[in-house]
Write a protein that holds these residues in place. Structure first.
Motif, PDB file in Angstrom:
ATOM      1  N   THR A 133       0.810  -1.222   0.000  1.00 44.49           N
ATOM      2  CA  THR A 133       0.000   0.000   0.000  1.00 44.49           C
ATOM      3  C   THR A 133       0.844   1.273   0.000  1.00 44.49           C
ATOM      4  N   LYS A 134       2.153   1.122   0.233  1.00 47.49           N
ATOM      5  CA  LYS A 134       3.074   2.258   0.159  1.00 47.49           C
ATOM      6  C   LYS A 134       4.360   1.799  -0.526  1.00 47.49           C
ATOM      7  N   ALA A 135       4.887   2.625  -1.399  1.00 46.31           N
ATOM      8  CA  ALA A 135       6.124   2.293  -2.109  1.00 46.31           C
ATOM      9  C   ALA A 135       7.220   3.249  -1.651  1.00 46.31           C
ATOM     10  N   GLY A 136       7.907   2.865  -0.579  1.00 46.65           N
ATOM     11  CA  GLY A 136       8.893   3.744   0.030  1.00 46.65           C
ATOM     12  C   GLY A 136      10.065   4.094  -0.859  1.00 46.65           C
ATOM     13  N   TRP A 137      10.347   3.243  -1.850  1.00 47.16           N
ATOM     14  CA  TRP A 137      11.486   3.524  -2.734  1.00 47.16           C
ATOM     15  C   TRP A 137      11.251   4.761  -3.609  1.00 47.16           C
ATOM     16  N   ARG A 138      10.015   5.212  -3.666  1.00 45.52           N
ATOM     17  CA  ARG A 138       9.740   6.416  -4.466  1.00 45.52           C
ATOM     18  C   ARG A 138      10.279   7.674  -3.793  1.00 45.52           C
ATOM     19  N   THR A 139      10.462   7.635  -2.487  1.00 45.83           N
ATOM     20  CA  THR A 139      10.939   8.812  -1.764  1.00 45.83           C
ATOM     21  C   THR A 139      12.245   8.562  -1.012  1.00 45.83           C
ATOM     22  N   THR A 140      12.628   7.301  -0.855  1.00 49.96           N
ATOM     23  CA  THR A 140      13.873   6.952  -0.160  1.00 49.96           C
ATOM     24  C   THR A 140      14.890   6.465  -1.181  1.00 49.96           C
ATOM     25  N   PRO A 141      16.099   7.034  -1.213  1.00 51.41           N
ATOM     26  CA  PRO A 141      17.106   6.570  -2.172  1.00 51.41           C
ATOM     27  C   PRO A 141      17.345   5.067  -2.012  1.00 51.41           C
ATOM     28  N   CYS A 142      17.511   4.378  -3.131  1.00 55.70           N
ATOM     29  CA  CYS A 142      17.711   2.929  -3.044  1.00 55.70           C
ATOM     30  C   CYS A 142      18.626   2.413  -4.145  1.00 55.70           C
ATOM     31  N   THR A 143      19.218   1.271  -3.847  1.00 54.45           N
ATOM     32  CA  THR A 143      20.131   0.582  -4.762  1.00 54.45           C
ATOM     33  C   THR A 143      19.639  -0.845  -4.930  1.00 54.45           C
ATOM     34  N   TYR A 144      19.773  -1.367  -6.136  1.00 58.00           N
ATOM     35  CA  TYR A 144      19.407  -2.766  -6.399  1.00 58.00           C
ATOM     36  C   TYR A 144      20.668  -3.561  -6.718  1.00 58.00           C
ATOM     37  N   ILE A 145      20.801  -4.722  -6.075  1.00 60.74           N
ATOM     38  CA  ILE A 145      21.893  -5.642  -6.380  1.00 60.74           C
ATOM     39  C   ILE A 145      21.304  -6.843  -7.098  1.00 60.74           C
ATOM     40  N   ILE A 146      21.656  -7.001  -8.346  1.00 62.82           N
ATOM     41  CA  ILE A 146      21.177  -8.122  -9.150  1.00 62.82           C
ATOM     42  C   ILE A 146      22.120  -9.303  -8.969  1.00 62.82           C
ATOM     43  N   CYS A 147      21.568 -10.452  -8.607  1.00 58.30           N
ATOM     44  CA  CYS A 147      22.343 -11.696  -8.520  1.00 58.30           C
ATOM     45  C   CYS A 147      22.191 -12.411  -9.858  1.00 58.30           C
ATOM     46  N   GLU A 148      23.253 -12.391 -10.638  1.00 57.76           N
ATOM     47  CA  GLU A 148      23.156 -12.756 -12.049  1.00 57.76           C
ATOM     48  C   GLU A 148      22.965 -14.248 -12.302  1.00 57.76           C
ATOM     49  N   GLN A 149      23.236 -15.085 -11.303  1.00 52.88           N
ATOM     50  CA  GLN A 149      23.080 -16.531 -11.490  1.00 52.88           C
ATOM     51  C   GLN A 149      21.951 -17.084 -10.618  1.00 52.88           C
ATOM     52  N   ASP A 150      21.025 -16.210 -10.278  1.00 54.10           N
ATOM     53  CA  ASP A 150      19.918 -16.562  -9.386  1.00 54.10           C
ATOM     54  C   ASP A 150      18.981 -17.570 -10.053  1.00 54.10           C
ATOM     55  N   GLN A 151      18.659 -18.649  -9.349  1.00 52.96           N
ATOM     56  CA  GLN A 151      17.718 -19.640  -9.865  1.00 52.96           C
ATOM     57  C   GLN A 151      16.373 -19.582  -9.139  1.00 52.96           C
ATOM     58  N   ALA A 152      16.238 -18.683  -8.202  1.00 52.52           N
ATOM     59  CA  ALA A 152      14.973 -18.532  -7.470  1.00 52.52           C
ATOM     60  C   ALA A 152      14.186 -17.326  -7.969  1.00 52.52           C
ATOM     61  N   LEU A 153      14.821 -16.175  -8.042  1.00 51.39           N
ATOM     62  CA  LEU A 153      14.212 -14.965  -8.590  1.00 51.39           C
ATOM     63  C   LEU A 153      14.954 -14.642  -9.887  1.00 51.39           C
ATOM     64  N   PRO A 154      14.346 -14.934 -11.034  1.00 46.99           N
ATOM     65  CA  PRO A 154      15.053 -14.827 -12.313  1.00 46.99           C
ATOM     66  C   PRO A 154      15.701 -13.450 -12.509  1.00 46.99           C
ATOM     67  N   PRO A 155      16.938 -13.433 -12.997  1.00 51.56           N
ATOM     68  CA  PRO A 155      17.608 -12.145 -13.230  1.00 51.56           C
ATOM     69  C   PRO A 155      16.802 -11.202 -14.115  1.00 51.56           C
ATOM     70  N   GLN A 156      16.034 -11.758 -15.058  1.00 48.39           N
ATOM     71  CA  GLN A 156      15.215 -10.890 -15.916  1.00 48.39           C
ATOM     72  C   GLN A 156      14.185 -10.132 -15.097  1.00 48.39           C
TER      73      GLN A 156
END
Length: 237
Positions: free
Chosen positions: A172-195
């Motif tokens: 119900t709230k998307a805090g990343w819209r107002t709080t600076p954030c960084t994403y770390i992509i795990c490129e060989q992830d088999q649980a949450l697809p990198p795409q």
């Protein structure tokens, strides 16, 4: 004079589905050896054997409450590090947490308002979200593909069921819209697809990549600790 270590933000580590604070122990050891203060939470949606099993089971808003209460107990700035499902309650909380200077989504669900984990995967949300979702049948390969066999066995033994409600509750709230954030992509992830991670990462202010599977806090804690330190020191300024 305030030391450099004393002026650093605290790192609050928020685990994902089926997990608990135990998953951060290796990473915490590395970070604390480098002078970083760390805290963890125990999300109630990961249903421990000793927890009540009466419905409704905990969902994202119960998890968000735990994260919020922990943030309120920390003095000074905080960088929140959310892994996988943990990104959902963190997204819900950080907009209203004045001491959060930055959020890091580690192979995490960076959802927008109205989205759920089910919806993110294009799956229909259950009409009556009761019960639990057991750990993945192939947790050893999907969650820990690049983790040592011994450590994988130890981790799999500690996994617990996850409430269905936590996967169907909507943000119900998307805090990343107002709080600076960084994403770390795990490129060989088999649980949450990198795409899928790439799509979430497009919502972040900065993107980094690790050549890891879903759980770099177990497979490469030193590399992850170094990256988090760089983010906390560099991207929070």
């Amino acid at each position: 004079m305030v030391s450099a270590e004393a002026s650093r933000p605290t790192l609050l580590l928020v685990h994902g589905a089926w997990h608990g604070p135990w998953c951060w122990e290796k990473l915490e050891s590395v970070l604390e050896a480098e002078g970083w203060a760390t805290r963890t939470v125990e999300l109630p949606s990961a249903v421990r054997p000793e927890a009540p099993t009466t419905e409704p089971l905990p969902g994202i808003h119960d998890d968000a409450r735990v994260v919020r209460e922990t943030l309120e107990s920390i003095e000074g700035p905080v960088v929140v590090v959310a892994h996988s499902y943990g990104g959902i309650p963190v997204t819900q909380v950080i907009a209203d947490a004045p001491n959060v200077s930055h959020a890091v989504y580690l192979a995490a669900y960076q959802l927008d308002v109205g989205e759920s984990l089910y919806a993110a995967h294009g799956a229909p949300e259950p009409e009556d979200p009761k019960g639990v979702y057991p750990p993945l049948e192939k947790s050893d390969t999907e969650l820990y593909a690049d983790v040592s066999e011994e450590e994988t066995v130890r981790a799999v033994r500690q996994l617990v069921p996850q409430s269905v409600r936590s996967m169907s509750d909507r943000v119900t709230k998307a805090g990343w819209r107002t709080t600076p954030c960084t994403y770390i992509i795990c490129e060989q992830d088999q649980a949450l697809p990198p795409q899928m991670q790439e799509k979430f990462a497009a919502r972040a202010n900065a993107i980094h990549r690790l050549k890891s599977s879903h759980s770099p806090f177990l497979s490469m804690p030193a590399e992850l600790a170094a990256l988090l330190a760089d983010i906390a020191l560099g991207e929070t300024g």
